[in-house]
Design a protein around this motif. Structure first.
Motif, PDB file in Angstrom:
ATOM      1  N   PRO A  38       1.650  11.745   9.407  1.00  0.00           N
ATOM      2  CA  PRO A  38       1.094  11.361   8.253  1.00  0.00           C
ATOM      3  C   PRO A  38       1.951  11.430   6.881  1.00  0.00           C
ATOM      4  O   PRO A  38       2.102  12.095   6.542  1.00  0.00           O
ATOM      5  N   LYS A  39       1.101  10.259   6.019  1.00  0.00           N
ATOM      6  CA  LYS A  39       1.340  10.107   5.047  1.00  0.00           C
ATOM      7  C   LYS A  39      -0.072  10.890   3.499  1.00  0.00           C
ATOM      8  O   LYS A  39      -0.419   9.995   4.022  1.00  0.00           O
ATOM      9  N   LEU A  40       0.491  11.334   2.538  1.00  0.00           N
ATOM     10  CA  LEU A  40      -1.046  11.444   1.749  1.00  0.00           C
ATOM     11  C   LEU A  40      -0.688  10.157   0.674  1.00  0.00           C
ATOM     12  O   LEU A  40       0.576  10.159  -0.354  1.00  0.00           O
ATOM     13  N   LEU A  41      -1.332   8.781   0.560  1.00  0.00           N
ATOM     14  CA  LEU A  41      -1.571   7.902  -0.531  1.00  0.00           C
ATOM     15  C   LEU A  41      -2.471   8.202  -1.160  1.00  0.00           C
ATOM     16  O   LEU A  41      -3.504   8.433  -1.100  1.00  0.00           O
ATOM     17  N   SER A  42      -2.236   7.882  -2.710  1.00  0.00           N
ATOM     18  CA  SER A  42      -2.832   8.019  -4.153  1.00  0.00           C
ATOM     19  C   SER A  42      -2.822   7.149  -4.933  1.00  0.00           C
ATOM     20  O   SER A  42      -1.682   6.589  -5.429  1.00  0.00           O
ATOM     21  N   PRO A  43      -3.713   7.041  -5.384  1.00  0.00           N
ATOM     22  CA  PRO A  43      -3.569   5.827  -7.050  1.00  0.00           C
ATOM     23  C   PRO A  43      -2.360   6.766  -7.631  1.00  0.00           C
ATOM     24  O   PRO A  43      -2.169   5.606  -8.430  1.00  0.00           O
TER      25      PRO A  43
END
Length: 182
Positions: A38-43
């Motif tokens: 899993p990889k956490l993406l955010s603006p």
């Protein structure tokens, strides 16, 4: 730990705050348990603030900003809920474009609870059967979706669930669909 997902990367897209923690952590654990990454993406880079309903919970480190992420790098996309989280995401043009591009790729997109707001903004529910937190049903119908009250709904590459109580079924469908990805 099994190896069904054998290192496949799965994008988890969240805003900087307002994420319902269990809707982030439980699918994350399911992906890891199946051998995925899993990889956490955010603006925004840095950390994001999760919540237990309305109370602050843990913070999590962002792996990559959504503006620099390539949907082709990921086998699936997970959109956790929380009221403020998808409301903020649907106002971010890069997040909305990422969701739309990912959906159009045909790879699995999984959204739980209020996360369906982001799907509506990306205009990917039109003609699809979906579920969500009950208060979103009018929004999803207005976006062209067929809203139903079911634990987990699969329509093509789209997986949706209503709330944290649905996480076991949601996680099982998510892992099942990622396993199918070549």
């Amino acid at each position: 730990m099994s190896d069904e997902l054998s290192g496949k990367q799965v994008a988890f897209l969240v805003a900087s705050e307002g994420i319902e923690q269990v809707e982030l952590t439980e699918p994350w654990k399911a992906v890891e348990a199946a051998g995925g990454t899993p990889k956490l993406l955010s603006p925004e880079s840095g950390t994001v603030q999760a919540f237990h309903h309305l109370d602050k919970a843990d913070t999590f480190d962002v792996d990559q900003t959504v503006a620099t992420a390539d949907p082709a790098d990921y086998a699936a996309l997970v959109l956790p809920g929380g009221v403020a989280n998808p409301d903020a995401l649907r106002m971010d043009k890069d997040a909305v474009a990422f969701v739309r591009s990912f959906f159009e790729s045909g790879r699995p997109v999984a959204a739980i609870c209020h996360a369906a707001w982001t799907l509506a903004e990306a205009d990917v529910v039109r003609g699809r059967t979906v579920t969500s937190w009950p208060s979103l049903q009018t929004d999803l119908r207005n976006a062209g979706g067929n809203w139903v009250d079911e634990e987990v709904v699969v329509d093509g590459n789209l997986i949706t669930s209503r709330n944290p109580g649905d996480l076991p079924a949601f996680n099982a469908k998510l892992v099942e669909f990622i396993e199918r990805e070549e």
